[in-house]
Design a protein around this motif. Sequence first.
Motif, short mmCIF file in Angstrom:
data_model
loop_
_atom_site.label_atom_id
_atom_site.label_comp_id
_atom_site.label_asym_id
_atom_site.label_seq_id
_atom_site.Cartn_x
_atom_site.Cartn_y
_atom_site.Cartn_z
N MET A 35 0.84 -1.21 0.00
CA MET A 35 0.00 0.00 0.00
C MET A 35 0.87 1.25 0.00
SD MET A 35 -3.27 -1.08 0.34
CE MET A 35 -4.20 -2.52 0.88
N LYS A 36 2.16 1.08 -0.23
CA LYS A 36 3.05 2.23 -0.08
C LYS A 36 2.98 3.19 -1.28
CE LYS A 36 6.35 -0.88 0.13
NZ LYS A 36 5.70 -2.16 0.37
N HIS A 37 2.85 2.63 -2.46
CA HIS A 37 3.09 3.46 -3.64
C HIS A 37 1.82 3.97 -4.33
CE1 HIS A 37 6.71 0.86 -3.18
NE2 HIS A 37 7.28 2.05 -3.26
N TYR A 38 0.70 3.41 -4.02
CA TYR A 38 -0.52 3.82 -4.71
C TYR A 38 -1.39 4.70 -3.82
CZ TYR A 38 0.75 0.12 -8.02
OH TYR A 38 1.40 -0.67 -8.93
N GLN A 44 -4.86 7.25 -4.55
CA GLN A 44 -5.71 6.80 -5.64
C GLN A 44 -7.08 6.38 -5.10
OE1 GLN A 44 -4.86 7.35 -8.57
NE2 GLN A 44 -2.63 7.62 -8.39
#
Lengths: 234, 234
Positions: A1-4, A7
Amino acid sequence: MKHYLGQTRILVAVDCIIFGFDGQDLKLLLIKRGFEPEKDKWSLMGGFLKGSETLDQAANRVLKQLTGLEDVYLEQLHVFSDVTRDPEERTVSVAYFALIDIHQYETQLSEDYHAEWFPLTSKPRLIFDHDDMVRMAQKQLRYKAALHPILFELLPQRFTIPHLQNMYEGVYETNFDSRNFTRKLLSTGLLVRQNGKDKSGSKKGAFYYKLDKRKYKVKQDAFLNLVPKPDKFL
Amino acid sequence: MKHYLGQTRILVAVDCIIFGFDGQDLKLLLIKRGFEPEKDKWSLMGGFLKGSETLDQAANRVLKQLTGLEDVYLEQLHVFSDVTRDPEERTVSVAYFALIDIHQYETQLSEDYHAEWFPLTSKPRLIFDHDDMVRMAQKQLRYKAALHPILFELLPQRFTIPHLQNMYEGVYETNFDSRNFTRKLLSTGLLVRQNGKDKSGSKKGAFYYKLDKRKYKVKQDAFLNLVPKPDKFL
DNA sequence: CCAAAAGTGTTTATACTACACCCATGA
DNA sequence: TCATGGGTGTAGTATAAACACTTTTGG
């Protein structure tokens, strides 16, 4: 869940356009929606995509839930994503269309959903954009069936040629020359003649046929042209 | 939010398979992914669906972002929904395929994405399931182009018949008889001969043609059969 | 023996294939 | 003038459409 991060996560649904053929008309299996919004209105059978399943699995699950059937012809049709298509909450819906043997279905129970078969020519208005889905499914059915032998999925294992022709005429809402239709059909090599006859339609009786399963699978992708001037129907 | 409690909200993405034709080969526009995971690996251009837009809008946005082009041929292909297709977080991705005039593109700048055109025959491995998407897009392109006149979208406004034939041969990786190909093509009535000639390919020069826009739109749905034995290519 | 649907046959038109030749022109 | 690719023509074949007749059998 770090990079999105940042969104938007969205509800994803599947809806099934379920076709059947009763010997006379092309029909659609509809349900009375059991929950809000639009409770008790006519609707396609559908459901939400779960985190642990693919869309194909979801569509099969939904279809089985209503009909009890598995291993059914099921094809992803189109994703509908109008922002307000579901007034309750933004939901994108993946429409699938299914072809089932209506007689297989009749033995099943699905009173829970108040399901009913409707002829395509006289179906009720449906909720949300389900009417669009049905329209597109019908178009795609005609398109694909004009090129590939998929309508057999609507028939029981044993069927007659007049039976087949009725089905094609139902799907395209037109009449075919039975002599040319028969010849084309037999020339595909897909049909295996049985011994018995169906005498329900005439005194002479019409031979039963079965599909040559092996050839059927091979020819799924072949272009057949059972329908003359198919452009006319798109 | 009252009635859909307990359902899973999911990331929805779009990915674009962008085809171009440089006069020789059918090509694919790929980018070097700019963020984790799989940063700096080759990838299709994509993006997440926003809460305020439809999928078609998202696909057009993503396409414009990379190419600067608008009003481009863009068609929804298929939704990919393997649970682990994106290792970072469950994401369903709607694949779109686009046909663009590669020369229109060349005037644009998209160095930001380190975009490059690759021949389909020698593209790098792509991240996630993007190779599957490309495979399906190529199949669908061949399928649809065998029946309908869509490949013109890959060409500039003016083109020659040898040019066209090169393109079809590139798409199907085979050779056609130019005499039959030309006749079929002209018999569609889609082409309007121009006065000038393109002398880059031969001493005699080949006439330029343009599309008859009106007929082109009308015949989008017609079955054309420019490709002999199209089943062979599926 | 006759009505009604099933099944088979024939002719004709059309579309596709495979092939051969002429054309235009720059080098 | 000749090599090269561009453009046009034609005969043979396969396929589909349009048509008519015979078969079977319950009533």
